[in-house]
Design a protein around this motif. Structure first.
Motif, PDB file in Angstrom:
ATOM      1  N   ASP A 122       0.805  -1.223   0.000  1.00 20.06           N
ATOM      2  CA  ASP A 122       0.000   0.000   0.000  1.00 20.06           C
ATOM      3  C   ASP A 122       0.842   1.279   0.000  1.00 20.06           C
ATOM      4  OD1 ASP A 122       0.977  -0.291   2.564  1.00 20.06           O
ATOM      5  OD2 ASP A 122      -0.884   0.330   3.555  1.00 20.06           O
ATOM      6  N   ALA A 123       2.144   1.151  -0.229  1.00 20.51           N
ATOM      7  CA  ALA A 123       3.012   2.329  -0.268  1.00 20.51           C
ATOM      8  C   ALA A 123       2.705   3.182  -1.490  1.00 20.51           C
ATOM      9  CB  ALA A 123       4.476   1.906  -0.293  1.00 20.51           C
ATOM     10  N   VAL A 124       2.875   4.494  -1.333  1.00 22.34           N
ATOM     11  CA  VAL A 124       2.685   5.432  -2.436  1.00 22.34           C
ATOM     12  C   VAL A 124       4.072   5.823  -2.934  1.00 22.34           C
ATOM     13  CG1 VAL A 124       1.804   7.695  -3.094  1.00 22.34           C
ATOM     14  CG2 VAL A 124       0.533   6.302  -1.463  1.00 22.34           C
ATOM     15  N   GLU A 125       4.373   5.459  -4.190  1.00 24.50           N
ATOM     16  CA  GLU A 125       5.683   5.789  -4.738  1.00 24.50           C
ATOM     17  C   GLU A 125       5.674   7.208  -5.273  1.00 24.50           C
ATOM     18  OE1 GLU A 125       8.417   3.028  -6.401  1.00 24.50           O
ATOM     19  OE2 GLU A 125       6.821   1.533  -6.585  1.00 24.50           O
ATOM     20  N   LEU A 126       6.815   7.883  -5.083  1.00 27.75           N
ATOM     21  CA  LEU A 126       6.946   9.253  -5.554  1.00 27.75           C
ATOM     22  C   LEU A 126       8.404   9.574  -5.836  1.00 27.75           C
ATOM     23  CD1 LEU A 126       7.624  10.795  -2.432  1.00 27.75           C
ATOM     24  CD2 LEU A 126       5.263  10.110  -2.352  1.00 27.75           C
ATOM     25  N   ASP A 127       8.632  10.755  -6.346  1.00 26.82           N
ATOM     26  CA  ASP A 127       9.975  11.229  -6.668  1.00 26.82           C
ATOM     27  C   ASP A 127      10.335  12.321  -5.676  1.00 26.82           C
ATOM     28  OD1 ASP A 127      11.716  13.394  -8.133  1.00 26.82           O
ATOM     29  OD2 ASP A 127      12.090  11.509  -9.179  1.00 26.82           O
ATOM     30  N   ILE A 128      11.446  12.147  -4.974  1.00 25.88           N
ATOM     31  CA  ILE A 128      11.915  13.161  -4.035  1.00 25.88           C
ATOM     32  C   ILE A 128      13.311  13.573  -4.463  1.00 25.88           C
ATOM     33  CG2 ILE A 128      12.522  13.673  -1.635  1.00 25.88           C
ATOM     34  CD1 ILE A 128      10.393  11.667  -0.776  1.00 25.88           C
ATOM     35  N   ALA A 129      13.441  14.820  -4.887  1.00 24.32           N
ATOM     36  CA  ALA A 129      14.726  15.374  -5.332  1.00 24.32           C
ATOM     37  C   ALA A 129      15.367  14.498  -6.406  1.00 24.32           C
ATOM     38  CB  ALA A 129      15.665  15.561  -4.145  1.00 24.32           C
ATOM     39  N   GLY A 130      14.550  13.939  -7.302  1.00 23.34           N
ATOM     40  CA  GLY A 130      15.071  13.133  -8.399  1.00 23.34           C
ATOM     41  C   GLY A 130      15.378  11.698  -8.023  1.00 23.34           C
ATOM     42  N   HIS A 131      14.982  11.252  -6.848  1.00 22.76           N
ATOM     43  CA  HIS A 131      15.255   9.890  -6.396  1.00 22.76           C
ATOM     44  C   HIS A 131      13.942   9.135  -6.180  1.00 22.76           C
ATOM     45  CE1 HIS A 131      19.491  10.786  -5.784  1.00 22.76           C
ATOM     46  NE2 HIS A 131      19.104  11.925  -5.245  1.00 22.76           N
ATOM     47  N   ALA A 133      11.347   7.058  -4.381  1.00 21.71           N
ATOM     48  CA  ALA A 133      11.017   6.935  -2.964  1.00 21.71           C
ATOM     49  C   ALA A 133       9.593   6.432  -2.801  1.00 21.71           C
ATOM     50  CB  ALA A 133      11.180   8.279  -2.265  1.00 21.71           C
ATOM     51  N   ALA A 134       9.254   6.039  -1.589  1.00 17.19           N
ATOM     52  CA  ALA A 134       7.901   5.591  -1.268  1.00 17.19           C
ATOM     53  C   ALA A 134       7.544   6.078   0.122  1.00 17.19           C
ATOM     54  CB  ALA A 134       7.811   4.074  -1.329  1.00 17.19           C
ATOM     55  N   GLN A 135       6.266   6.358   0.314  1.00 14.70           N
ATOM     56  CA  GLN A 135       5.770   6.833   1.597  1.00 14.70           C
ATOM     57  C   GLN A 135       4.674   5.874   2.057  1.00 14.70           C
ATOM     58  OE1 GLN A 135       3.789  10.666   1.471  1.00 14.70           O
ATOM     59  NE2 GLN A 135       4.512  11.157   3.527  1.00 14.70           N
ATOM     60  N   TYR A 136       4.699   5.511   3.357  1.00 17.65           N
ATOM     61  CA  TYR A 136       3.696   4.579   3.873  1.00 17.65           C
ATOM     62  C   TYR A 136       3.605   4.660   5.388  1.00 17.65           C
ATOM     63  CZ  TYR A 136       8.009   1.803   4.256  1.00 17.65           C
ATOM     64  OH  TYR A 136       9.282   1.390   4.513  1.00 17.65           O
ATOM     65  N   TRP A 137       2.515   4.121   5.909  1.00 19.14           N
ATOM     66  CA  TRP A 137       2.278   4.081   7.347  1.00 19.14           C
ATOM     67  C   TRP A 137       2.920   2.839   7.947  1.00 19.14           C
ATOM     68  CZ3 TRP A 137       0.409   7.999  10.048  1.00 19.14           C
ATOM     69  CH2 TRP A 137      -0.422   8.929   9.432  1.00 19.14           C
ATOM     70  N   ILE A 138       3.417   2.974   9.175  1.00 14.26           N
ATOM     71  CA  ILE A 138       3.831   1.813   9.961  1.00 14.26           C
ATOM     72  C   ILE A 138       2.748   1.529  10.994  1.00 14.26           C
ATOM     73  CG2 ILE A 138       5.569   0.877  11.534  1.00 14.26           C
ATOM     74  CD1 ILE A 138       6.565   1.242   8.678  1.00 14.26           C
ATOM     75  N   MET A 139       2.398   2.546  11.801  1.00 13.08           N
ATOM     76  CA  MET A 139       1.258   2.442  12.715  1.00 13.08           C
ATOM     77  C   MET A 139       0.342   3.613  12.429  1.00 13.08           C
ATOM     78  SD  MET A 139       2.846   1.164  16.336  1.00 13.08           S
ATOM     79  CE  MET A 139       1.242   0.910  17.073  1.00 13.08           C
ATOM     80  N   LYS A 140      -0.794   3.330  11.845  1.00 12.10           N
ATOM     81  CA  LYS A 140      -1.724   4.381  11.450  1.00 12.10           C
ATOM     82  C   LYS A 140      -2.441   4.961  12.669  1.00 12.10           C
ATOM     83  CE  LYS A 140      -2.610   2.266   6.993  1.00 12.10           C
ATOM     84  NZ  LYS A 140      -3.593   1.730   6.068  1.00 12.10           N
ATOM     85  N   PRO A 141      -2.871   6.203  12.573  1.00 13.52           N
ATOM     86  CA  PRO A 141      -3.619   6.795  13.687  1.00 13.52           C
ATOM     87  C   PRO A 141      -5.033   6.232  13.769  1.00 13.52           C
ATOM     88  CG  PRO A 141      -3.409   8.356  11.881  1.00 13.52           C
ATOM     89  CD  PRO A 141      -2.613   7.154  11.503  1.00 13.52           C
ATOM     90  N   THR A 142      -5.211   5.220  14.584  1.00 15.12           N
ATOM     91  CA  THR A 142      -6.524   4.633  14.827  1.00 15.12           C
ATOM     92  C   THR A 142      -6.829   4.763  16.312  1.00 15.12           C
ATOM     93  OG1 THR A 142      -5.621   2.455  15.283  1.00 15.12           O
ATOM     94  CG2 THR A 142      -6.160   2.937  12.984  1.00 15.12           C
ATOM     95  N   ASP A 143      -8.022   4.365  16.714  1.00 15.18           N
ATOM     96  CA  ASP A 143      -8.380   4.440  18.133  1.00 15.18           C
ATOM     97  C   ASP A 143      -7.401   3.643  18.989  1.00 15.18           C
ATOM     98  OD1 ASP A 143     -10.489   6.073  17.653  1.00 15.18           O
ATOM     99  OD2 ASP A 143     -11.979   4.477  17.599  1.00 15.18           O
ATOM    100  N   TRP A 144      -7.018   2.467  18.498  1.00 17.37           N
ATOM    101  CA  TRP A 144      -6.107   1.635  19.281  1.00 17.37           C
ATOM    102  C   TRP A 144      -4.692   2.211  19.288  1.00 17.37           C
ATOM    103  CZ3 TRP A 144      -5.897  -1.760  22.936  1.00 17.37           C
ATOM    104  CH2 TRP A 144      -4.745  -2.501  23.138  1.00 17.37           C
ATOM    105  N   CYS A 152       5.166   6.841  10.637  1.00 21.79           N
ATOM    106  CA  CYS A 152       5.107   6.784   9.180  1.00 21.79           C
ATOM    107  C   CYS A 152       6.533   6.753   8.630  1.00 21.79           C
ATOM    108  CB  CYS A 152       4.305   7.950   8.607  1.00 21.79           C
ATOM    109  SG  CYS A 152       4.944   9.574   9.043  1.00 21.79           S
ATOM    110  N   MET A 153       6.665   6.335   7.388  1.00 18.90           N
ATOM    111  CA  MET A 153       7.982   6.063   6.817  1.00 18.90           C
ATOM    112  C   MET A 153       8.100   6.638   5.416  1.00 18.90           C
ATOM    113  SD  MET A 153      10.704   4.132   7.665  1.00 18.90           S
ATOM    114  CE  MET A 153      10.107   2.855   8.730  1.00 18.90           C
ATOM    115  N   VAL A 154       9.315   7.068   5.085  1.00 17.65           N
ATOM    116  CA  VAL A 154       9.698   7.368   3.710  1.00 17.65           C
ATOM    117  C   VAL A 154      10.933   6.507   3.428  1.00 17.65           C
ATOM    118  CG1 VAL A 154      10.599   9.091   2.108  1.00 17.65           C
ATOM    119  CG2 VAL A 154       8.808   9.730   3.715  1.00 17.65           C
ATOM    120  N   ALA A 155      10.896   5.747   2.337  1.00 17.80           N
ATOM    121  CA  ALA A 155      12.021   4.889   1.960  1.00 17.80           C
ATOM    122  C   ALA A 155      12.567   5.348   0.612  1.00 17.80           C
ATOM    123  CB  ALA A 155      11.579   3.440   1.885  1.00 17.80           C
TER     124      ALA A 155
END
Length: 197
Positions: A122-131, A133-144, A152-155
């Motif tokens: 479910d990661a969203v791939e994108l371009d950061i400064a010409g590289h 990258a992907a952005q995704y949640w590790i622990m989402k903001p839920t009630d629990w 959250c993470m950027v790889a």
């Protein structure tokens, strides 16, 4: 019945004694005989490319320390973007911990894992400064999860593996709560020029 048990135990003791005596006093043909080492007087031939099992060209191995965030990202850059509430702290491996006061951030380089192995489906791939990258949640903001940590993470895809940039905070102790995905993406754009790919 008791007589049979005594007879069986005596027989076992006799077998054990025979084995112990045989191991401490081996038969005559197996005594400590001198060992003969044989050699020739021929000189040892020099090792050449043709005489080794190494196949050429030798492939260069991976650098185990291609990028260390605590070492390679200048302190003035970290201070300028507000990640030096406490000094950057080296952690296990090639991981550096940054403190922004109301949230924490880590940057870590992995040489043993690829970008494709790192990002979830479910990661969203994108371009950061010409590289790449992907952005995704590790622990989402839920009630629990809101009771503990939001992460959250950027790889980043690199030539040696992956750089992971994680932002995390506790909604109980953080004031104000950062927008995890937006702030992490902003920090990724600010730090990307200092990463080694």
């Amino acid at each position: 019945m008791a007589a049979k048990i005594r007879l069986l135990s005596a027989l076992c003791a006799l077998v054990a004694a025979v084995i112990v005596v045989w191991q401490t006093n081996p038969p005559a043909g197996m005594a400590n005989e001198p060992v003969e080492l044989r050699s020739t007087s021929l000189p040892i031939a020099p090792i050449t490319e043709a005489s080794t099992t190494i196949k050429y060209p030798v492939i260069e191995t991976t650098d185990p320390d291609p990028f260390d965030p605590c070492r390679d990202i200048p302190l003035d850059v970290v201070q300028r973007i507000g990640l030096a509430y406490t000094p950057p702290t080296p952690e296990d491996g090639l991981r550096c911990h940054y403190d922004a006061g109301n949230y924490q951030m880590t940057v870590e380089a992995f040489v043993w894992r690829t970008y494709e192995e790192t990002i979830p489906p479910d990661a969203v791939e994108l371009d950061i400064a010409g590289h790449r990258a992907a952005q995704y949640w590790i622990m989402k903001p839920t009630d629990w999860n809101n009771r503990w940590w939001i992460t959250c993470m950027v790889a980043f895809d690199t030539s040696y593996g992956v750089i992971q940039q994680s932002l995390f905070y506790s909604p109980i102790y953080s004031e104000p709560d950062p927008d995890c995905m937006q702030v992490n993406l902003q920090r990724a754009h600010e730090l990307a020029p200092h990463y080694i790919y």
